[in-house]
Design an enzyme around this catalytic site. Structure first.
Site, short mmCIF file in Angstrom:
data_model
loop_
_atom_site.label_atom_id
_atom_site.label_comp_id
_atom_site.label_asym_id
_atom_site.label_seq_id
_atom_site.Cartn_x
_atom_site.Cartn_y
_atom_site.Cartn_z
CD GLN A 147 -2.87 -1.15 2.39
OE1 GLN A 147 -2.91 -0.21 3.19
NE2 GLN A 147 -3.61 -2.23 2.54
CG HIS A 211 -3.93 -0.21 7.47
ND1 HIS A 211 -4.72 -0.64 8.51
CD2 HIS A 211 -4.38 -0.86 6.37
CE1 HIS A 211 -5.60 -1.53 8.06
NE2 HIS A 211 -5.41 -1.67 6.75
CD GLU A 307 -15.87 4.11 11.69
OE1 GLU A 307 -16.04 3.21 12.53
OE2 GLU A 307 -15.27 5.17 11.96
CE1 TYR A 317 -15.15 11.49 14.94
CE2 TYR A 317 -13.00 12.17 15.75
CZ TYR A 317 -14.29 12.49 15.35
OH TYR A 317 -14.71 13.79 15.38
CE1 TYR A 328 -10.13 -7.06 5.89
CE2 TYR A 328 -8.00 -7.06 7.01
CZ TYR A 328 -8.96 -6.41 6.26
OH TYR A 328 -8.76 -5.10 5.87
#
Length: 435
Positions: A147, A211, A307, A317, A328
Site C-alpha cells: 500500500q 495502512h 466509515e 473515533y 478478516y
C-alpha cells in the site's frame, strides 16, 4: 368492551391499509425535494437522463447481506440510507488511460491537474483534454511495497504566486517505513520540484507495508491536516488509542511541519502536540465542507465497518475499541462492541465494505443538485458514492460509474465545474453535462 364483529374488523383493515399506502407515496420525513440535492426524478443509469418514475427516491443502494448482521446502527440513517438518482443528464468521458496507478489528484489554477503515481513515485501534469506530461523530477525515494508509494497531495492556497506543493509518501526509515510529509516548489518550467524538504515523519516506524493513510489538505486556517493510518499489524493497531504515537490519527501541522497553533490538548503524559483527532484505522479521505469548514474523513474498516466521520478537535473515533466491522477471519474485533461512552460514532458506515479512498465536496455549478454533496472514490466497491448530507447526517446515497469496473482512487472538482476522478487502472475521467 365486546369483541368487534367481523364487519368492523374488515372496515378497520381497509382504513389502515389506505393510510399505509398513502404514506408510502410521501417523501420520508425530513427529506426535502430540492434544497439538499434530492431531485424529483432520476436516471435509469448514471450516464443518462431518463426518468425512472420514482421521484428520485429509491430503496437503499446496498443490497448485499451484512458481514455482521447483529451489529445494529446507533441511530436511524447511519447506514443503508435511501437511494437516490441524479435527475440532470450527465456523462463520463475517459480523458486518458496512460497514468500508472494514480493515487492523488488536485486541480491547478489554470484548469490542469497535478497527479501522483503511487508505485512509480512520480508526479505528472494532465491537461483538461488528457495530455500527460513527462514525470516531474526531484521527489524523494518512496517505498512502493503493497500500500506504500507516492500518496496524497495538495497545493498551497497561494499556489499561483508561490507554486508550493505538499505531498504524503511512504518512506524507508530506521525500523521500517513511515508516513512522511514533504513539500517543494514546482519549477517554472514544470520539469522538477525545487527546494524539496521532508517536514514531518509519523512515529513510530513499522515494518508493515499497509495502512499508511496518506491524504493531506489545507484547513480553513492555512494549516495542514494529514491522515495517518495505524499500520495494520497487531503491534501498532492499539497505537490508534495512544496519544504518544501519531499512528491512527489526523494531525494538524504548519507548512514548516511544526504543531499548529491552537491544536487541542490531549490528556496523558507525552501527548504529541500535533494530534488533532485519534482512533482511526486507515483514513484515506479528507475533505473540508465548503461552507462550514468542517473536516470530514473517510476510513477503511476491516471486514465491514467502512466509515465517514465528521472530525472534531480532540475527539476519539474509536478504532479498535469500537467498530461495525469484523476481523478478516470473521471473528469480532476486540470485545465486539459498537458503542462506548467517550468514543465518537461515525456519521455513516458501510457493511459490506466499499473501500472509501479519496473524497471531495462538489462545489461546481454544472449540476446544481450535487451542490455540497460529498463524493467518495471507492476501490473494492468499484464506483463513486454520492452522499447527500443535511445537518451533518447522511440522508441519501447514490452510486455512479459502477458499470466501468474501475477501482476509483481519488477525485477533485475542476475549474470548469466538472467532477474528475482517477482509478488504480490508470484512467482519468471527466464527469460533466451531456453535450
Amino acid at each position: 368492551m365486546k369483541n368487534p364483529s367481523n364487519k368492523t374488523c374488515f372496515i378497520l383493515f381497509l382504513v389502515i391499509s389506505s393510510m399505509v399506502l398513502a404514506s408510502c407515496k410521501k417523501l420520508p420525513e425530513g427529506i426535502p425535494s430540492n434544497s439538499t440535492g434530492i431531485s424529483p426524478g432520476g436516471n435509469t443509469d448514471s450516464n443518462s437522463g431518463t426518468t425512472d418514475g420514482t421521484g428520485g427516491i429509491l430503496a437503499p443502494v446496498e443490497t448485499l447481506p451484512k458481514n455482521a448482521p447483529n451489529y445494529l446502527p446507533a441511530f436511524a440513517g447511519q447506514t443503508r440510507v435511501i437511494g437516490l438518482k441524479t435527475a440532470k443528464a450527465f456523462q463520463s468521458t475517459i480523458l486518458t488511460s496512460e497514468l500508472r496507478a494514480p493515487w492523488g489528484i488536485v486541480s491547478l489554477p489554470d484548469g490542469r491537474f497535478l497527479v501522483t503515481e503511487k508505485a512509480a513515485g512520480r508526479m505528472r501534469i494532465v491537461s483538461p483534454t488528457g495530455t500527460v506530461s513527462a514525470a516531474i523530477m526531484g521527489i524523494p525515494p518512496v517505498n512502493s511495497g503493497n500500500q506504500g508509494g507516492l500518496l496524497g497531495l495538495c497545493i498551497d492556497p497561494q499556489f499561483a504566486a508561490n507554486r508550493m506543493v505538499y505531498w504524503v509518501f511512504s518512506e524507508n526509515v530506521t525500523g521500517g517505513t513511515t508516513t512522511s510529509v514533504a513539500k517543494g516548489r514546482l519549477a517554472n518550467n514544470e520539469t522538477s520540484l525545487e527546494n524539496v524538504s521532508i517536514i514531518y515523519r509519523a512515529s513510530p516506524s513499522s515494518n508493515s507495508s499497509g495502512h499508511y493513510g496518506g491524504r493531506i489538505i489545507f484547513d480553513a486556517t492555512g494549516n495542514l491536516l494529514v491522515s495517518i493510518g495505524e499500520r495494520l499489524n497487531g503491534n501498532t493497531r492499539q497505537m490508534a488509542q495512544s496519544v504518544t504515537a501519531s499512528l491512527g490519527k489526523v494531525i494538524r501541522i504548519t507548512t514548516q511541519g511544526e504543531p499548529s497553533p491552537g491544536n487541542p490538548k490531549f490528556t496523558g503524559n507525552g501527548a504529541l502536540p500535533e494530534l488533532y483527532s485519534m482512533g482511526h484505522r486507515n483514513p484515506q479521505g479528507l475533505a473540508l465542507h465548503p461552507f462550514s469548514g468542517d473536516v470530514w474523513l473517510g476510513e477503511f474498516g476491516p471486514r465491514g465497518g467502512d466509515e465517514i466521520n465528521r472530525i472534531q478537535a480532540a475527539h476519539n473515533y474509536g478504532w479498535p475499541t469500537i467498530t461495525y466491522g469484523l476481523e478478516y477471519s470473521g471473528q469480532p474485533v476486540g470485545a465486539g462492541i459498537q458503542q462506548q461512552v467517550g468514543l465518537e460514532q461515525p456519521v455513516y458506515y458501510w457493511d459490506p465494505v466499499v473501500s472509501p479512498s479519496g473524497m471531495t465536496f462538489y462545489t461546481g455549478d454544472l449540476i446544481p443538485e450535487w451542490k455540497n454533496n460529498l463524493f467518495v472514490a471507492c476501490l473494492s466497491g468499484m464506483h463513486l458514492v454520492r452522499l447527500v448530507i443535511e445537518n451533518n447526517k447522511v440522508i441519501g446515497e447514490e452510486r455512479l460509474l459502477a458499470n466501468q469496473n474501475q477501482r476509483f482512487r481519488d477525485l477533485t472538482v475542476g475549474r470548469d465545474g466538472a467532477l474528475y476522478t482517477i482509478t488504480d487502472q490508470g484512467r482519468l475521467y471527466k464527469i460533466g453535462l451531456n453535450n
